[in-house]
Motif scaffolding. Structure first.
Motif: not given
Length: 778
Positions: A102-109, A163-170, A173-174, A178-179
């Motif tokens: 498992x991974x705990x990380x930032x989700x789609x929201x 080098x850049x902050x990829x936030x959930x609305x980008x 974002x994973x 595009x992922x």
């Protein structure tokens, strides 16, 4: 840069497990269990391994075998012992529970959530992890495991966008488009993939026949080969199929020898190679920068039949053809002298282990005489530590995905002189970072002479095109017409000439349309796409029935604007058939905004505006930040007289997207139509500032300034644009007109003469120059 792990070895496929139960005749029970089939089916690598022991043993150790696997202790390499990783303001945690990962990380929201890792992705030098969502989407986590040894900097978690902050609305974002594994990765990391996207419900039901890259990923469906093998047990019913039931015989090396030319010391192939090679096209399926539009790929057939292959385009390659973005090997290798000579992938790589056939420079010395090339008189690096290898100079390395080093397969000689002139990279300064490119160029000239230019000699043409130099058309014409230039370079040159078509070069398009390589035919279609369809019809219509599906769908897109009533009746059936293929290709990728936008544009050309509007809206539902979808929908609203709707679409997209010059430029045009010139000027200025390299944006800004009565500012903007793009025709035409209208005939004539040098065969420019010259003498 693509962020999904790619297999970085060249291979022809693999075979499965070694341990298969065999009956008394020595034939595996699994093989006997196969029934004769009218059309081929997948049988699995385990069946293949029943007979092909050595190949299976090699495949078991390959990266292909580990391209994708279920997440288990046998395959997971990362630290899931409650490890944590910080990325900007997000702390992710990796742990196990009940034998699962498992991974705990930032989700789609954007909120922290716990996700189960379902699959591993790749193995070396990094491993990614895939997470499945309820709608069938499988997404690649952007935090990856560095699987290199610790003393090489590995055994750590790292982020693919440090080098850049990829936030959930980008969009990067994973959890976003595009992922997405289903579209971006599945075909090349598993075998027998069916995407199965349900456009009505926006869901996937993707399947595979084998989770990793198995035998049939490269050799094709194996059931008919199994039937053939069974038939060999019988002396009276033996199948004499010369292809042994295989989709393709990857035997291009059989009977081939490489003989040394005593005069040059260079090897020469005993058999003339084909234009397209079965092996290279097979490996190219996954080792090319390409986009899939059909699942009917057949090993050995030209890749263009089912995929759109990227040409030597700006942003993907450097002007000399060296890889820039993540383009893998196919496009590079097809530029090489080795490919032209007939070298194929398995000459250098053992196809089942996917390892080199000999270590280091030994793989090159299989053919290249060591007494000529493995000596100080050739390398000029005698005594260097570590020893300078062939690849160090002829296959320079670029790093992708932060730690993944890949060799450029265009196999070129170092050209520091081009670095001095054009700014392209070179292998010399990859090592000698403390020296200048001029220093390296002088050293190479001293060793090998000033005229040593190599096989790839089109750098200046593409640089001229990308910077809009006055001589771009002439230089591109030379590449397109060259009998020795690689086909991919000729195709790229033809494509680059789209905005430079003239009566003097249209013959190049004619010849390109009948070239034996489908990639060149597609490049020629690109070249003439901007011409009116009715003028193109006689040129293009034969390609509606081309042997390559990629050529057919490109041809029908070129002719789409010709109404059915204006089409010759003899061509309508072929047009309709190709149009159906085009629509099917876009609908296959209806999970992507690019395909929905492409289909919308096709519908616009066919006059189907309601259908086009729905496709553009669908593109924006898939990705609200997709600029081309918004721009095309706005332009459709322009055609329908709905400018206010167009403005709303553009402003909404601008508000939620990264800065995009095209969006601001399109909004400026909309505001002009709404008679709001001051607001439009602000948008045109923003577009020019965001993308100063796009000459058209600066031209429109200059024209808009002039129309607003700001004459001096207009001339300044246009002159600055001309200094950046001295060959820009529309800027020169504007400067001619505005100088003439201001009474400055001498300056107008100077600009007109510049135009004449760029387009000496253009009758209108010749007439304009003549008129100005006559007026200047009064």
């Amino acid at each position: 840069m693509a962020v999904l792990a790619a297999i970085v070895v060249v291979a022809l496929g693999g075979l499965g497990s070694l341990f298969v139960v065999r009956d008394e005749s020595g034939v595996s029970r699994a093989l006997r269990a196969q029934t004769a089939t009218a059309s081929p089916n997948y049988v699995g690598s385990e069946v293949c391994a029943g007979c092909h022991h050595a190949q299976a043993a090699g495949w078991q150790t390959s990266q292909h075998k580990h391209a994708m696997q279920h997440a288990s202790t046998a395959y997971v390499l990362g630290d899931f012992e409650n490890a944590s990783f910080d990325y900007h303001d997000v702390r992710s945690r990796f742990f196990t529970r009940d034998g699962k990962f498992f991974v705990e990380t930032d989700g789609p929201d954007g909120r922290l959530a716990i996700f189960e890792v379902k699959y591993t992705f790749g193995i070396d030098p990094l491993q990614q992890y895939l997470i499945e969502f309820p709608d069938g989407r499988i997404q690649a986590l952007s935090i990856a495991w560095d699987s290199r040894p610790k003393d090489q900097g590995g055994q750590r978690w790292f982020h693919l966008y440090p080098d850049e902050q990829i936030k959930h609305d980008d969009v990067l974002h994973w959890t976003k488009l595009n992922q997405n594994w289903n579209f971006m990765c599945a075909e090349c990391h598993s075998t027998g993939v069916q995407k199965n996207y349900d456009a009505a419900n926006d869901r996937f039901r993707t399947t595979w026949t084998e989770i990793s890259v198995g035998c049939e990923a490269c050799h094709g469906r194996g059931s008919q080969h199994v039937d053939w093998a069974r038939s060999q047990e019988s002396w009276f019913a033996r199948d004499k199929d010369p292809r042994k039931g295989l989709a393709v015989l990857l035997n291009e090396r059989d009977g081939v020898t490489w003989q040394h030319d005593p005069k040059t010391g260079n090897p020469q192939r005993s058999i003339t190679p084909a234009t397209t090679r079965r092996e290279v096209e097979t490996c190219g399926l996954c080792h090319a920068r390409r986009g899939q539009f059909s699942e009917e790929w057949v090993p050995g057939e030209p890749l263009s039949d089912t995929h759109t292959v990227s040409l030597l385009a700006r942003g993907l390659y450097h002007a000399d053809g060296q890889m820039r973005d993540e383009v893998y090997n196919y496009g590079s290798f097809k530029q090489s002298r080795m490919f032209a000579a007939g070298v194929t992938c398995s000459d250098c790589h053992e196809p089942h282990t996917a390892k080199l056939r000999a270590p280091g420079g030994g793989v090159c010395l299989q053919c290249h005489a060591s007494e000529k090339y493995d000596v100080a008189s050739h390398t000029h690096h005698d005594g260097a530590t570590p020893k300078v290898t062939c690849a160090a100079c002829h296959m320079p390395v670029s790093t992708y995905m932060i730690i993944d080093k890949r060799h450029d397969h265009s196999l070129r000689i170092p050209r520091p002189d081009l670095s001095v002139k054009l700014g392209t990279p070179n292998a010399c300064n990859d090592c000698h970072t403390d020296k200048s490119a001029q220093w390296a160029a002088d050293a190479v000239a001293h060793w090998h002479g000033p005229a040593r230019k190599g096989f790839q000699d089109y750098a200046e043409a593409f640089q001229a095109s990308w910077t809009n130099r006055p001589d771009a058309a002439a230089l591109l014409e030379l590449v397109a017409a060259s009998p020795t230039a690689p086909a991919i370079a000729r195709a790229s040159a033809l494509s680059e000439m789209q905005s430079r078509v003239s009566p003097g070069n249209i013959e190049l398009a004619r010849k390109g349309l009948i070239d034996p390589d489908p990639l060149v035919r597609i490049g020629a279609l690109d070249m003439i796409d901007g011409l009116p369809g009715n003028r193109n019809w006689s040129l293009v219509s034969p390609l509606l029935s081309d042997s390559s599906r990629g050529v057919r769908i490109r041809a029908v897109s070129v002719l789409a604007a010709v109404p059915t009533a204006n089409q010759p009746s003899s061509d309508r059936t072929a047009f309709d058939r190709a149009a159906a293929e085009f629509v099917a290709a876009q609908k296959f990728n209806s999970d992507r905004p690019e395909a929905r936008t492409s289909l919308g544009t096709f519908y616009v050309r066919r006059g189907l505006t309601s259908a086009a509007e729905e496709e553009y809206k669908a593109a924006l539902r898939l990705s609200s930040q997709y600029a081309p979808g918004a721009i095309n929908l706005s332009d459709l609203y322009r055609q329908l007289g709905r400018n206010e709707d167009g403005e709303r679409v553009l402003r909404t997209t601008i508000q939620i997207s990264r800065p995009d010059a095209g969006l601001h430029h399109a909004l400026g045009l909309t505001l002009i139509r709404e008679k709001r010139p001051d607001d439009a000027l602000a948008e045109f200025r923003t577009a020019t500032e965001l993308e100063p390299g796009r000459s058209h944006y600066a031209y429109v800004y200059g024209v808009a300034l002039h129309s607003s009565g700001r004459m001096d500012e207009s001339m300044t903007a246009l002159k600055e644009n001309l200094s950046r793009h001295p060959g820009d025709r529309e800027t020169l035409l504007a400067l001619v007109a505005y100088s003439r209208d201001a009474g400055d005939i001498g300056t107008a004539l100077e600009y007109a003469e510049q135009l004449s040098r760029i387009a000496p065969n253009d009758r209108e420019i010749t007439r304009l120059t003549g008129d100005l010259r006559a007026r200047s003498k009064r």
